[in-house]
Design an enzyme around this catalytic site. Structure first.
Site, short mmCIF file in Angstrom:
data_model
loop_
_atom_site.label_atom_id
_atom_site.label_comp_id
_atom_site.label_asym_id
_atom_site.label_seq_id
_atom_site.Cartn_x
_atom_site.Cartn_y
_atom_site.Cartn_z
N THR A 20 10.11 -14.63 6.26
CA THR A 20 8.80 -14.43 5.64
C THR A 20 8.21 -13.07 6.03
O THR A 20 7.61 -12.40 5.19
CB THR A 20 7.84 -15.57 6.05
OG1 THR A 20 8.42 -16.82 5.65
CG2 THR A 20 6.48 -15.41 5.41
N GLU B 134 4.72 -5.70 -0.01
CA GLU B 134 3.90 -4.50 0.20
C GLU B 134 4.55 -3.27 -0.43
O GLU B 134 3.88 -2.46 -1.07
CB GLU B 134 3.68 -4.27 1.70
CG GLU B 134 2.72 -5.24 2.33
CD GLU B 134 2.23 -4.73 3.67
OE1 GLU B 134 1.31 -3.87 3.68
OE2 GLU B 134 2.77 -5.19 4.70
N HIS C 19 5.68 -18.85 0.49
CA HIS C 19 7.12 -18.59 0.61
C HIS C 19 7.76 -19.93 0.30
O HIS C 19 7.91 -20.78 1.16
CB HIS C 19 7.48 -18.09 2.01
CG HIS C 19 8.89 -17.56 2.09
ND1 HIS C 19 9.34 -16.92 3.20
CD2 HIS C 19 9.91 -17.60 1.21
CE1 HIS C 19 10.61 -16.56 3.00
NE2 HIS C 19 10.97 -16.98 1.80
#
Length: 166
Positions: free
Chosen positions: A42, A50, A76
């Protein structure tokens, strides 16, 4: 920020997951992570999201400006094994001053892996580094008290941390 920095900007990133981006490699000093399955971690997923958002901003920032991630709200939902291709889509959904909010979705060949939002703040790189030097010096000087709340000029603590103007 250029006038072209408007909602609707998009980016896509296709990322082949290497073994080095799996959970056991996230923090090698942690026995807890080392024992977990070798699937995309994760923490690395957040970094890939990002990266995709930053790519959407290419050519839309002034010289001397960058963005930093300030908020993550991501699921996730499915494991992605090494060798799989993760495809991340990001769309700039909101511009509020220096705050940029992205809607993101990621999938691999089998399933939706991630969805949610990510917010980035536009910073003046030079001012940010100046503030970082001050912060580093303050941590070296235990006599200087920590700063919190709103400054006398009305800027918030977050604005100050990221070198933004009030």
């Amino acid at each position: 920020m250029h006038a072209s920095l408007q909602p609707g900007l998009t980016a896509r990133l296709d990322y082949v997951v290497p073994t080095e981006r799996t959970v056991p490699h996230l923090l090698p000093e942690s026995d807890h992570f080392a024992r977990l399955p070798a699937v995309l971690a994760t923490g690395y997923l957040v970094g890939i999201v990002e990266w995709t958002c930053m790519r959407a901003l290419d050519g839309h920032l002034e010289d001397g400006e960058q963005t930093l991630g300030v908020h993550v709200n991501l699921s996730h939902q499915a494991p992605t094994p090494p060798g799989s291709t993760l495809t991340v889509h990001a769309e700039l959904s909101s511009v509020d001053g220096t705050q940029l909010t992205f809607t993101v979705h990621a999938h691999d060949d089998a399933d939706t892996v991630c969805q949610g939002t990510h917010r980035r703040a536009v910073i003046n790189t030079e001012r940010f580094h100046a503030r970082l030097r001050t912060r580093t010096a303050a941590h070296a000087d235990p006599a200087q008290p920590p700063r919190s709340g709103t400054s006398p000029n009305g800027s918030s603590e977050q604005d100050q941390r990221f070198g933004n103007r009030p």
